[in-house]
Design a protein around this motif. Sequence first.
Motif, short mmCIF file in Angstrom:
data_model
loop_
_atom_site.label_atom_id
_atom_site.label_comp_id
_atom_site.label_asym_id
_atom_site.label_seq_id
_atom_site.Cartn_x
_atom_site.Cartn_y
_atom_site.Cartn_z
N PRO A 42 29.75 65.28 25.80
CA PRO A 42 29.27 66.89 24.36
C PRO A 42 28.25 68.14 25.33
N GLN A 43 28.78 69.05 25.12
CA GLN A 43 27.28 70.12 25.29
C GLN A 43 27.33 71.08 24.15
N ASN A 44 25.67 70.80 23.85
CA ASN A 44 25.34 71.45 23.61
C ASN A 44 25.64 70.98 21.77
N SER A 45 25.62 69.46 22.09
CA SER A 45 25.73 68.34 20.60
C SER A 45 25.53 68.32 19.08
N GLN A 46 26.11 68.80 18.40
CA GLN A 46 25.59 68.44 17.32
C GLN A 46 25.48 67.86 16.18
N ALA A 47 24.91 67.22 14.74
CA ALA A 47 25.08 65.99 14.48
C ALA A 47 26.09 66.50 13.09
N VAL A 48 26.70 66.12 13.05
CA VAL A 48 27.69 65.91 12.21
C VAL A 48 27.20 64.45 11.26
N VAL A 49 26.70 65.08 9.68
CA VAL A 49 26.68 63.08 8.57
C VAL A 49 28.02 63.14 8.26
N ILE A 50 28.13 61.70 8.13
CA ILE A 50 29.55 60.90 7.21
C ILE A 50 29.08 60.74 6.49
N PHE A 51 29.14 61.16 5.06
CA PHE A 51 29.46 61.14 3.21
C PHE A 51 30.74 59.98 3.00
N ASP A 52 30.68 58.66 3.34
CA ASP A 52 31.05 57.94 3.18
C ASP A 52 31.66 57.97 2.06
N THR A 53 32.90 58.12 0.84
CA THR A 53 33.49 58.05 -0.54
C THR A 53 34.34 56.85 -0.95
N THR A 54 34.69 55.57 -0.09
CA THR A 54 35.90 55.42 -0.54
C THR A 54 35.46 54.52 -1.38
N LEU A 55 34.08 54.26 -1.91
CA LEU A 55 33.94 53.06 -2.80
C LEU A 55 33.77 53.79 -4.23
N ARG A 56 34.07 55.37 -4.15
CA ARG A 56 34.47 56.58 -5.70
C ARG A 56 35.35 56.73 -5.57
N ASP A 57 35.61 58.57 -4.54
CA ASP A 57 37.12 58.81 -4.38
C ASP A 57 37.94 57.72 -3.79
#
Length: 526
Positions: free
Chosen positions: A13-28
Amino acid sequence: MSEIHPAPMEQKPQNSQAVVIFDTTLRDGEQSPGASMTFEEKLQVADLLDQMGVDIIEAGFPVTSEGDFEAVSAIAKRLKRASVAGLARAAAKDIDRCAEAVRPALRPRIHLFISTSPLHMKYKLQKEPDQVLEMITASVSRARNLVSDIEWSAEDGTRSEIDFLCRCVEAAIKAGATTINIPDTVGYAVPHEYRALFETVRQRVPDSDKAVFSVHCHNDLGLAVANTLAGIEGGARQVECTINGMGERAGNAAMEEVVMALQVRRDTMPYHTSIDATMLTRASKLVSAVSSFPVQYNKAIVGRNAFAHESGIHQDGMLKNAGTYEIMTPESVGVSKTSLVMGKHSGRHAFKEKLKELGYELGENALEDAFARFKDLADRKKIVYDEDLAALVDDEIANAYDRIKLVALTVIAGTKGPQSAALTLDIDGKQITHQATGNGPVDAIFNAIVALVPHKAVLELYQVHAVTQGTDAQAEVSVRLAEDGKSVTAKGADPDTLVASARAYIASLNKLMVKRGRTRPEVLTG
Ligand code: KIV
Ligand code: ZN
Protein backbone atom coordinates in the motif's frame (compact mmCIF):
# COMPACT_ATOMS: atom_id res chain seq x y z
CA MET A 1 -7.16 -1.71 -21.36
CA SER A 2 -3.74 -1.31 -22.95
CA GLU A 3 -1.64 -3.50 -20.69
CA ILE A 4 -2.03 -6.73 -18.81
CA HIS A 5 -1.72 -6.39 -15.05
CA PRO A 6 -0.06 -9.09 -13.02
CA ALA A 7 -2.02 -10.60 -10.13
CA PRO A 8 -1.74 -7.83 -7.52
CA MET A 9 -1.47 -10.10 -4.50
CA GLU A 10 1.83 -8.81 -3.18
CA GLN A 11 1.45 -5.11 -3.84
CA LYS A 12 2.42 -2.76 -1.04
CA PRO A 13 0.00 0.00 0.00
CA GLN A 14 1.12 3.57 -0.65
CA ASN A 15 0.05 6.11 1.98
CA SER A 16 -2.26 3.46 3.32
CA GLN A 17 -5.09 4.74 5.50
CA ALA A 18 -7.01 2.88 8.15
CA VAL A 19 -10.66 1.98 7.62
CA VAL A 20 -12.56 0.98 10.74
CA ILE A 21 -14.70 -2.16 10.45
CA PHE A 22 -18.09 -1.97 12.17
CA ASP A 23 -19.78 -5.35 12.02
CA THR A 24 -23.56 -5.46 12.31
CA THR A 25 -24.17 -9.18 11.74
CA LEU A 26 -25.73 -9.43 15.19
CA ARG A 27 -28.09 -6.48 14.62
CA ASP A 28 -28.86 -5.71 10.95
CA GLY A 29 -27.83 -9.26 9.97
CA GLU A 30 -30.12 -10.79 12.54
CA GLN A 31 -32.94 -8.69 11.09
CA SER A 32 -32.89 -10.95 7.99
CA PRO A 33 -36.30 -12.64 8.02
CA GLY A 34 -35.95 -16.10 9.58
CA ALA A 35 -32.32 -15.60 10.64
CA SER A 36 -32.53 -15.27 14.39
CA MET A 37 -29.71 -16.52 16.61
CA THR A 38 -29.87 -17.78 20.16
CA PHE A 39 -28.09 -16.07 23.05
CA GLU A 40 -25.19 -18.58 23.02
CA GLU A 41 -24.87 -18.35 19.24
CA LYS A 42 -24.59 -14.57 19.46
CA LEU A 43 -21.77 -14.92 22.00
CA GLN A 44 -19.97 -17.39 19.73
CA VAL A 45 -20.23 -15.01 16.77
CA ALA A 46 -19.16 -12.00 18.86
CA ASP A 47 -16.09 -13.86 20.16
CA LEU A 48 -15.03 -14.77 16.65
CA LEU A 49 -15.56 -11.23 15.33
CA ASP A 50 -13.46 -9.92 18.21
CA GLN A 51 -10.69 -12.43 17.49
CA MET A 52 -10.60 -11.64 13.80
CA GLY A 53 -9.99 -7.94 14.43
CA VAL A 54 -13.39 -6.27 14.01
CA ASP A 55 -13.12 -2.77 15.51
CA ILE A 56 -16.75 -2.27 16.52
CA ILE A 57 -19.37 -4.95 17.02
CA GLU A 58 -22.99 -3.86 16.91
CA ALA A 59 -24.44 -6.47 19.23
CA GLY A 60 -28.15 -5.64 19.06
CA PHE A 61 -30.98 -3.21 19.69
CA PRO A 62 -31.38 -3.40 23.49
CA VAL A 63 -34.78 -1.76 23.89
CA THR A 64 -36.54 -4.16 21.52
CA SER A 65 -36.56 -7.21 23.80
CA GLU A 66 -35.18 -8.65 27.00
CA GLY A 67 -33.24 -11.14 24.84
CA ASP A 68 -31.53 -8.38 22.84
CA PHE A 69 -30.69 -6.47 26.01
CA GLU A 70 -29.19 -9.58 27.64
CA ALA A 71 -27.13 -10.42 24.56
CA VAL A 72 -25.72 -6.89 24.18
CA SER A 73 -24.92 -6.72 27.86
CA ALA A 74 -23.22 -10.15 27.94
CA ILE A 75 -21.17 -9.32 24.82
CA ALA A 76 -20.18 -5.97 26.34
CA LYS A 77 -18.91 -7.78 29.45
CA ARG A 78 -16.87 -10.45 27.68
CA LEU A 79 -15.11 -8.86 24.71
CA LYS A 80 -11.37 -8.31 25.01
CA ARG A 81 -10.70 -5.70 22.35
CA ALA A 82 -13.56 -4.53 20.13
CA SER A 83 -15.90 -1.64 20.95
CA VAL A 84 -19.46 -2.81 21.58
CA ALA A 85 -22.31 -0.79 20.11
CA GLY A 86 -26.04 -0.95 20.73
CA LEU A 87 -28.69 0.63 18.52
CA ALA A 88 -31.19 3.19 19.81
CA ARG A 89 -33.88 5.43 18.35
CA ALA A 90 -34.06 9.11 19.31
CA ALA A 91 -36.10 8.34 22.41
CA ALA A 92 -35.10 8.57 26.06
CA LYS A 93 -36.08 4.99 26.93
CA ASP A 94 -34.11 3.58 23.98
CA ILE A 95 -31.03 5.59 24.89
CA ASP A 96 -31.10 4.78 28.60
CA ARG A 97 -31.64 1.06 27.97
CA CYS A 98 -28.87 1.02 25.38
CA ALA A 99 -26.45 2.81 27.70
CA GLU A 100 -27.21 0.29 30.44
CA ALA A 101 -26.49 -2.61 28.08
CA VAL A 102 -23.21 -1.34 26.56
CA ARG A 103 -21.75 0.36 29.62
CA PRO A 104 -19.79 -2.71 30.87
CA ALA A 105 -17.81 -2.79 27.61
CA LEU A 106 -14.17 -1.81 27.41
CA ARG A 107 -15.23 0.70 24.78
CA PRO A 108 -19.02 1.23 24.77
CA ARG A 109 -20.82 2.98 21.91
CA ILE A 110 -24.41 4.16 21.50
CA HIS A 111 -25.60 4.14 17.89
CA LEU A 112 -28.50 6.55 17.41
CA PHE A 113 -30.61 6.78 14.29
CA ILE A 114 -33.49 8.82 12.94
CA SER A 115 -34.92 9.16 9.44
CA THR A 116 -34.03 12.29 7.50
CA SER A 117 -35.67 11.72 4.09
CA PRO A 118 -38.93 13.55 3.23
CA LEU A 119 -40.68 10.20 2.68
CA HIS A 120 -39.65 8.72 6.02
CA MET A 121 -40.23 11.90 8.00
CA LYS A 122 -43.74 12.32 6.58
CA TYR A 123 -45.01 8.73 6.66
CA LYS A 124 -42.88 6.88 9.17
CA LEU A 125 -42.12 9.51 11.79
CA GLN A 126 -45.00 11.89 11.02
CA LYS A 127 -42.74 14.75 12.03
CA GLU A 128 -41.74 18.05 10.48
CA PRO A 129 -38.04 18.54 9.59
CA ASP A 130 -37.58 21.05 12.43
CA GLN A 131 -38.91 18.52 14.93
CA VAL A 132 -36.44 15.94 13.60
CA LEU A 133 -33.60 18.44 14.05
CA GLU A 134 -34.64 19.02 17.64
CA MET A 135 -34.79 15.29 18.26
CA ILE A 136 -31.25 14.88 16.91
CA THR A 137 -29.86 17.48 19.28
CA ALA A 138 -31.81 16.14 22.26
CA SER A 139 -30.98 12.46 21.63
CA VAL A 140 -27.28 12.95 20.93
CA SER A 141 -26.91 15.20 23.98
CA ARG A 142 -28.67 12.68 26.22
CA ALA A 143 -26.57 9.78 24.91
CA ARG A 144 -23.37 11.78 25.19
CA ASN A 145 -24.03 12.32 28.88
CA LEU A 146 -24.11 8.58 29.36
CA VAL A 147 -21.37 7.30 27.01
CA SER A 148 -18.61 9.25 25.26
CA ASP A 149 -18.55 7.34 21.95
CA ILE A 150 -21.70 8.31 20.03
CA GLU A 151 -22.56 7.35 16.46
CA TRP A 152 -25.43 9.12 14.76
CA SER A 153 -27.12 7.73 11.62
CA ALA A 154 -29.33 9.51 9.10
CA GLU A 155 -31.72 6.71 8.17
CA ASP A 156 -32.62 6.81 4.46
CA GLY A 157 -29.73 9.26 4.14
CA THR A 158 -29.30 8.72 0.39
CA ARG A 159 -32.89 9.82 -0.30
CA SER A 160 -32.64 12.88 1.94
CA GLU A 161 -32.46 16.48 0.70
CA ILE A 162 -28.82 17.49 0.80
CA ASP A 163 -29.37 20.86 2.57
CA PHE A 164 -31.42 19.25 5.31
CA LEU A 165 -29.02 16.31 5.63
CA CYS A 166 -26.13 18.74 6.15
CA ARG A 167 -28.09 20.59 8.86
CA CYS A 168 -28.79 17.28 10.60
CA VAL A 169 -25.14 16.20 10.47
CA GLU A 170 -24.08 19.60 11.78
CA ALA A 171 -26.55 19.34 14.69
CA ALA A 172 -25.37 15.82 15.54
CA ILE A 173 -21.69 16.82 15.59
CA LYS A 174 -22.46 19.93 17.64
CA ALA A 175 -24.32 17.81 20.21
CA GLY A 176 -21.35 15.44 20.53
CA ALA A 177 -21.60 12.69 17.89
CA THR A 178 -18.15 11.30 17.08
CA THR A 179 -19.17 9.12 14.13
CA ILE A 180 -21.60 10.16 11.40
CA ASN A 181 -23.17 7.34 9.39
CA ILE A 182 -25.03 8.06 6.16
CA PRO A 183 -26.79 4.81 5.29
CA ASP A 184 -28.13 3.79 1.92
CA THR A 185 -31.02 2.24 3.84
CA VAL A 186 -32.99 1.02 0.83
CA GLY A 187 -30.06 0.17 -1.46
CA TYR A 188 -30.98 2.94 -3.90
CA ALA A 189 -27.66 4.74 -4.43
CA VAL A 190 -25.16 4.17 -7.23
CA PRO A 191 -21.42 4.44 -6.56
CA HIS A 192 -20.56 7.85 -8.09
CA GLU A 193 -23.54 9.41 -6.34
CA TYR A 194 -22.69 7.92 -2.95
CA ARG A 195 -19.09 9.05 -3.19
CA ALA A 196 -20.20 12.60 -4.10
CA LEU A 197 -22.62 12.62 -1.16
CA PHE A 198 -19.77 12.11 1.30
CA GLU A 199 -17.59 14.67 -0.43
CA THR A 200 -20.38 17.26 -0.32
CA VAL A 201 -21.41 16.67 3.30
CA ARG A 202 -17.82 16.69 4.53
CA GLN A 203 -17.12 19.88 2.62
CA ARG A 204 -20.26 21.75 3.62
CA VAL A 205 -20.70 20.84 7.28
CA PRO A 206 -18.66 22.99 9.69
CA ASP A 207 -16.52 20.87 12.00
CA SER A 208 -17.01 17.78 9.81
CA ASP A 209 -13.40 16.86 10.59
CA LYS A 210 -14.40 16.30 14.23
CA ALA A 211 -16.29 13.14 13.27
CA VAL A 212 -15.46 9.91 11.47
CA PHE A 213 -17.79 9.39 8.49
CA SER A 214 -19.31 5.98 7.96
CA VAL A 215 -20.91 3.97 5.14
CA HIS A 216 -23.80 1.54 5.62
CA CYS A 217 -25.06 0.03 2.36
CA HIS A 218 -27.92 -2.32 1.57
CA ASN A 219 -27.82 -4.58 -1.43
CA ASP A 220 -31.22 -4.11 -3.09
CA LEU A 221 -29.56 -3.37 -6.46
CA GLY A 222 -26.55 -5.59 -5.82
CA LEU A 223 -24.38 -2.49 -5.29
CA ALA A 224 -23.72 -2.61 -1.53
CA VAL A 225 -20.01 -3.40 -1.79
CA ALA A 226 -19.43 -1.08 -4.78
CA ASN A 227 -21.17 1.74 -2.90
CA THR A 228 -19.16 0.99 0.23
CA LEU A 229 -15.89 1.36 -1.68
CA ALA A 230 -17.15 4.54 -3.33
CA GLY A 231 -18.06 5.94 0.10
CA ILE A 232 -14.52 5.29 1.31
CA GLU A 233 -13.18 7.14 -1.69
CA GLY A 234 -15.52 10.00 -0.75
CA GLY A 235 -13.86 10.22 2.67
CA ALA A 236 -15.67 7.69 4.87
CA ARG A 237 -13.35 5.82 7.21
CA GLN A 238 -15.81 3.44 8.86
CA VAL A 239 -17.52 0.61 7.00
CA GLU A 240 -20.66 -1.03 8.34
CA CYS A 241 -20.99 -4.55 7.05
CA THR A 242 -22.03 -8.11 7.88
CA ILE A 243 -20.61 -11.59 7.47
CA ASN A 244 -22.03 -13.27 4.33
CA GLY A 245 -23.80 -9.98 3.52
CA MET A 246 -26.67 -10.85 5.84
CA GLY A 247 -29.20 -8.15 6.61
CA GLU A 248 -32.62 -6.69 5.92
CA ARG A 249 -34.12 -7.74 2.54
CA ALA A 250 -31.22 -8.26 0.06
CA GLY A 251 -28.74 -7.79 2.90
CA ASN A 252 -25.85 -5.45 3.75
CA ALA A 253 -22.36 -5.07 2.27
CA ALA A 254 -20.48 -8.33 2.89
CA MET A 255 -17.48 -7.87 5.17
CA GLU A 256 -15.45 -10.53 3.38
CA GLU A 257 -15.91 -8.78 0.03
CA VAL A 258 -15.04 -5.31 1.31
CA VAL A 259 -11.97 -6.55 3.20
CA MET A 260 -10.64 -8.56 0.28
CA ALA A 261 -11.38 -5.83 -2.28
CA LEU A 262 -9.29 -3.45 -0.18
CA GLN A 263 -6.57 -6.05 0.31
CA VAL A 264 -6.32 -7.30 -3.27
CA ARG A 265 -6.64 -3.86 -4.89
CA ARG A 266 -4.40 -1.84 -2.57
CA ASP A 267 -2.70 -0.59 -5.70
CA THR A 268 -5.68 1.60 -6.51
CA MET A 269 -7.40 1.86 -3.10
CA PRO A 270 -4.69 2.62 -0.52
CA TYR A 271 -6.69 1.67 2.57
CA HIS A 272 -6.30 -1.07 5.12
CA THR A 273 -8.39 -2.73 7.79
CA SER A 274 -7.40 -4.59 10.94
CA ILE A 275 -9.21 -7.78 9.89
CA ASP A 276 -7.30 -11.06 9.85
CA ALA A 277 -8.56 -12.17 6.44
CA THR A 278 -7.55 -15.78 7.06
CA MET A 279 -10.49 -15.97 9.49
CA LEU A 280 -13.10 -14.92 6.93
CA THR A 281 -14.01 -18.47 5.87
CA ARG A 282 -14.43 -19.60 9.46
CA ALA A 283 -16.63 -16.60 10.24
CA SER A 284 -18.75 -17.27 7.16
CA LYS A 285 -19.27 -20.89 8.18
CA LEU A 286 -20.13 -20.07 11.76
CA VAL A 287 -22.64 -17.38 10.79
CA SER A 288 -24.21 -19.61 8.14
CA ALA A 289 -24.53 -22.47 10.64
CA VAL A 290 -26.04 -20.48 13.48
CA SER A 291 -28.40 -18.46 11.30
CA SER A 292 -29.30 -21.42 9.04
CA PHE A 293 -28.74 -19.12 6.08
CA PRO A 294 -26.92 -21.00 3.33
CA VAL A 295 -24.06 -19.30 1.50
CA GLN A 296 -24.71 -19.33 -2.24
CA TYR A 297 -22.24 -21.57 -4.09
CA ASN A 298 -20.84 -18.80 -6.24
CA LYS A 299 -20.69 -16.19 -3.46
CA ALA A 300 -17.51 -14.09 -3.77
CA ILE A 301 -14.70 -15.01 -1.32
CA VAL A 302 -16.59 -17.58 0.80
CA GLY A 303 -18.80 -19.53 -1.62
CA ARG A 304 -17.77 -23.16 -2.11
CA ASN A 305 -17.06 -22.46 -5.81
CA ALA A 306 -15.08 -19.29 -5.12
CA PHE A 307 -11.80 -21.11 -5.74
CA ALA A 308 -13.03 -24.04 -7.85
CA HIS A 309 -11.84 -24.34 -11.44
CA GLU A 310 -13.97 -26.50 -13.69
CA SER A 311 -13.07 -25.88 -17.32
CA GLY A 312 -10.08 -27.66 -18.82
CA ILE A 313 -8.49 -24.43 -20.03
CA HIS A 314 -8.71 -22.88 -16.56
CA GLN A 315 -7.39 -26.00 -14.85
CA ASP A 316 -4.47 -26.11 -17.27
CA GLY A 317 -3.69 -22.45 -16.60
CA MET A 318 -3.92 -22.98 -12.84
CA LEU A 319 -1.44 -25.84 -12.98
CA LYS A 320 1.06 -23.67 -14.86
CA ASN A 321 0.61 -20.58 -12.65
CA ALA A 322 -2.17 -20.03 -10.09
CA GLY A 323 -2.14 -16.30 -10.86
CA THR A 324 -3.68 -17.02 -14.27
CA TYR A 325 -7.15 -17.44 -12.80
CA GLU A 326 -6.81 -16.57 -9.12
CA ILE A 327 -6.43 -12.97 -7.95
CA MET A 328 -6.00 -14.10 -4.35
CA THR A 329 -5.01 -17.41 -2.84
CA PRO A 330 -7.60 -19.60 -1.08
CA GLU A 331 -5.24 -19.62 1.92
CA SER A 332 -5.44 -15.82 2.18
CA VAL A 333 -9.11 -16.12 3.19
CA GLY A 334 -8.64 -19.22 5.32
CA VAL A 335 -9.32 -22.03 2.87
CA SER A 336 -6.49 -24.54 3.10
CA LYS A 337 -5.71 -27.21 0.58
CA THR A 338 -7.54 -30.43 1.32
CA SER A 339 -5.06 -33.07 2.37
CA LEU A 340 -6.81 -35.53 4.67
CA VAL A 341 -9.36 -38.01 3.37
CA MET A 342 -11.74 -39.10 6.09
CA GLY A 343 -13.19 -42.57 6.56
CA LYS A 344 -14.25 -44.99 9.25
CA HIS A 345 -10.67 -45.61 10.36
CA SER A 346 -9.89 -41.95 10.94
CA GLY A 347 -9.19 -41.08 14.56
CA ARG A 348 -10.01 -38.13 16.76
CA HIS A 349 -6.79 -36.27 15.93
CA ALA A 350 -7.26 -36.53 12.17
CA PHE A 351 -10.88 -35.48 12.61
CA LYS A 352 -9.85 -32.38 14.56
CA GLU A 353 -7.20 -31.50 11.95
CA LYS A 354 -9.72 -31.97 9.16
CA LEU A 355 -12.18 -29.64 10.84
CA LYS A 356 -9.42 -27.07 11.19
CA GLU A 357 -8.72 -27.41 7.47
CA LEU A 358 -12.39 -26.77 6.79
CA GLY A 359 -12.34 -23.68 8.97
CA TYR A 360 -13.98 -25.03 12.14
CA GLU A 361 -12.60 -24.88 15.65
CA LEU A 362 -14.86 -26.59 18.18
CA GLY A 363 -14.75 -26.67 21.96
CA GLU A 364 -13.98 -30.01 23.66
CA ASN A 365 -17.61 -31.08 24.21
CA ALA A 366 -18.82 -30.08 20.76
CA LEU A 367 -15.80 -31.85 19.25
CA GLU A 368 -16.61 -35.07 21.12
CA ASP A 369 -20.24 -34.98 20.00
CA ALA A 370 -19.28 -34.20 16.41
CA PHE A 371 -16.70 -37.02 16.43
CA ALA A 372 -19.29 -39.53 17.65
CA ARG A 373 -21.64 -38.47 14.87
CA PHE A 374 -18.82 -38.69 12.32
CA LYS A 375 -18.03 -42.27 13.41
CA ASP A 376 -21.67 -43.19 13.03
CA LEU A 377 -21.79 -41.55 9.61
CA ALA A 378 -18.57 -43.27 8.47
CA ASP A 379 -20.10 -46.65 9.39
CA ARG A 380 -23.11 -45.94 7.22
CA LYS A 381 -21.50 -44.13 4.29
CA LYS A 382 -18.62 -45.32 2.10
CA ILE A 383 -17.02 -41.94 1.43
CA VAL A 384 -17.28 -39.08 3.89
CA TYR A 385 -16.86 -35.90 1.83
CA ASP A 386 -15.85 -32.49 3.19
CA GLU A 387 -19.44 -31.35 2.56
CA ASP A 388 -20.71 -34.18 4.78
CA LEU A 389 -18.47 -33.04 7.61
CA ALA A 390 -19.49 -29.42 7.14
CA ALA A 391 -23.20 -30.34 7.30
CA LEU A 392 -22.64 -32.46 10.38
CA VAL A 393 -20.62 -29.82 12.21
CA ASP A 394 -23.02 -27.01 11.22
CA ASP A 395 -25.81 -29.11 12.70
CA GLU A 396 -23.78 -29.66 15.87
CA ILE A 397 -22.87 -25.97 16.28
CA ALA A 398 -26.40 -24.76 15.66
CA ASN A 399 -27.97 -27.23 18.08
CA ALA A 400 -25.36 -27.37 20.84
CA TYR A 401 -27.55 -25.54 23.36
CA ASP A 402 -30.90 -27.04 22.42
CA ARG A 403 -33.32 -27.86 25.19
CA ILE A 404 -35.44 -30.16 23.07
CA LYS A 405 -33.38 -33.03 21.62
CA LEU A 406 -34.19 -35.96 19.37
CA VAL A 407 -33.59 -39.28 21.11
CA ALA A 408 -35.21 -41.91 18.86
CA LEU A 409 -37.40 -42.14 15.83
CA THR A 410 -39.10 -45.14 14.18
CA VAL A 411 -41.18 -44.57 11.09
CA ILE A 412 -43.54 -46.84 9.19
CA ALA A 413 -43.85 -45.68 5.59
CA GLY A 414 -44.87 -47.22 2.28
CA THR A 415 -47.87 -47.67 0.03
CA LYS A 416 -50.20 -48.96 2.73
CA GLY A 417 -51.22 -46.07 4.97
CA PRO A 418 -51.57 -44.59 7.39
CA GLN A 419 -47.88 -43.81 7.82
CA SER A 420 -46.84 -43.49 11.43
CA ALA A 421 -43.96 -42.21 13.56
CA ALA A 422 -42.92 -43.18 17.08
CA LEU A 423 -40.83 -40.35 18.46
CA THR A 424 -38.90 -39.92 21.70
CA LEU A 425 -37.69 -36.46 22.68
CA ASP A 426 -35.52 -35.30 25.55
CA ILE A 427 -36.95 -32.08 26.93
CA ASP A 428 -34.76 -30.50 29.59
CA GLY A 429 -33.44 -33.93 30.57
CA LYS A 430 -36.83 -35.68 30.64
CA GLN A 431 -37.66 -38.23 27.93
CA ILE A 432 -41.17 -38.47 26.51
CA THR A 433 -42.55 -40.59 23.65
CA HIS A 434 -45.51 -40.26 21.34
CA GLN A 435 -46.80 -42.18 18.33
CA ALA A 436 -48.67 -40.29 15.60
CA THR A 437 -50.01 -40.97 12.13
CA GLY A 438 -50.01 -38.62 9.18
CA ASN A 439 -50.44 -38.05 5.52
CA GLY A 440 -46.97 -39.42 4.73
CA PRO A 441 -44.03 -40.08 7.06
CA VAL A 442 -42.89 -36.46 7.37
CA ASP A 443 -46.39 -35.37 8.32
CA ALA A 444 -46.53 -38.19 10.89
CA ILE A 445 -43.20 -37.07 12.43
CA PHE A 446 -44.28 -33.44 12.59
CA ASN A 447 -47.62 -34.47 14.17
CA ALA A 448 -45.73 -36.42 16.82
CA ILE A 449 -43.56 -33.36 17.55
CA VAL A 450 -46.64 -31.14 17.85
CA ALA A 451 -48.19 -33.64 20.27
CA LEU A 452 -45.06 -33.65 22.46
CA VAL A 453 -44.39 -29.90 22.24
CA PRO A 454 -47.74 -28.20 21.64
CA HIS A 455 -47.39 -24.90 19.74
CA LYS A 456 -49.21 -22.68 17.29
CA ALA A 457 -46.30 -21.96 14.94
CA VAL A 458 -47.02 -22.44 11.25
CA LEU A 459 -44.71 -24.42 8.99
CA GLU A 460 -43.68 -21.95 6.28
CA LEU A 461 -40.94 -23.90 4.57
CA TYR A 462 -39.83 -27.49 4.33
CA GLN A 463 -36.90 -28.07 1.98
CA VAL A 464 -34.60 -31.03 1.42
CA HIS A 465 -31.29 -31.05 -0.35
CA ALA A 466 -28.65 -33.73 -0.80
CA VAL A 467 -25.30 -32.66 0.66
CA THR A 468 -23.33 -34.71 -1.89
CA GLN A 469 -24.13 -37.04 -4.76
CA GLY A 470 -25.11 -40.72 -4.44
CA THR A 471 -28.04 -42.49 -2.80
CA ASP A 472 -26.19 -42.71 0.51
CA ALA A 473 -25.73 -38.93 0.59
CA GLN A 474 -26.69 -37.03 3.71
CA ALA A 475 -29.91 -35.07 3.50
CA GLU A 476 -29.93 -31.51 4.77
CA VAL A 477 -33.43 -30.34 5.65
CA SER A 478 -34.42 -26.72 6.29
CA VAL A 479 -37.56 -25.89 8.25
CA ARG A 480 -39.01 -22.43 8.74
CA LEU A 481 -41.63 -21.85 11.44
CA ALA A 482 -43.59 -18.63 11.85
CA GLU A 483 -45.49 -17.34 14.84
CA ASP A 484 -47.06 -13.90 15.31
CA GLY A 485 -45.35 -12.51 12.20
CA LYS A 486 -41.86 -13.62 13.30
CA SER A 487 -40.10 -16.55 11.68
CA VAL A 488 -37.08 -18.73 12.39
CA THR A 489 -35.23 -21.13 10.13
CA ALA A 490 -33.14 -24.10 11.20
CA LYS A 491 -31.44 -27.05 9.53
CA GLY A 492 -30.95 -30.71 10.32
CA ALA A 493 -28.60 -33.18 8.63
CA ASP A 494 -28.55 -36.98 8.55
CA PRO A 495 -28.18 -39.76 5.98
CA ASP A 496 -31.82 -40.60 6.75
CA THR A 497 -34.05 -37.86 5.31
CA LEU A 498 -36.74 -38.51 7.91
CA VAL A 499 -34.33 -38.16 10.82
CA ALA A 500 -32.95 -34.97 9.23
CA SER A 501 -36.55 -33.69 8.95
CA ALA A 502 -37.20 -34.35 12.63
CA ARG A 503 -33.92 -32.69 13.60
CA ALA A 504 -34.69 -29.60 11.51
CA TYR A 505 -38.21 -29.19 12.94
CA ILE A 506 -36.94 -29.61 16.51
CA ALA A 507 -34.09 -27.14 15.88
CA SER A 508 -36.64 -24.59 14.64
CA LEU A 509 -38.74 -25.08 17.76
CA ASN A 510 -35.68 -24.54 19.94
CA LYS A 511 -34.96 -21.29 18.13
CA LEU A 512 -38.55 -20.14 18.32
CA MET A 513 -38.59 -20.78 22.03
CA VAL A 514 -35.52 -18.58 22.47
CA LYS A 515 -36.89 -15.87 20.18
CA ARG A 516 -40.13 -15.75 22.13
CA GLY A 517 -38.27 -15.56 25.40
CA ARG A 518 -40.17 -18.63 26.64
CA THR A 519 -38.32 -20.29 29.41
CA ARG A 520 -39.97 -23.71 29.33
CA PRO A 521 -40.65 -25.79 26.22
CA GLU A 522 -44.10 -26.81 27.43
CA VAL A 523 -45.21 -23.19 27.36
CA LEU A 524 -44.54 -22.71 23.66
CA THR A 525 -48.31 -22.58 23.24
CA GLY A 526 -50.16 -19.31 23.73
O1 KIV B 1 -30.14 0.66 7.07
C1 KIV B 1 -30.18 1.52 7.97
O2 KIV B 1 -30.49 2.69 7.77
C2 KIV B 1 -29.88 1.07 9.33
C3 KIV B 1 -29.74 2.14 10.37
C4 KIV B 1 -30.42 1.76 11.64
C5 KIV B 1 -28.29 2.43 10.58
O3 KIV B 1 -29.69 -0.09 9.56
ZN1 ZN C 1 -29.27 -1.22 7.70
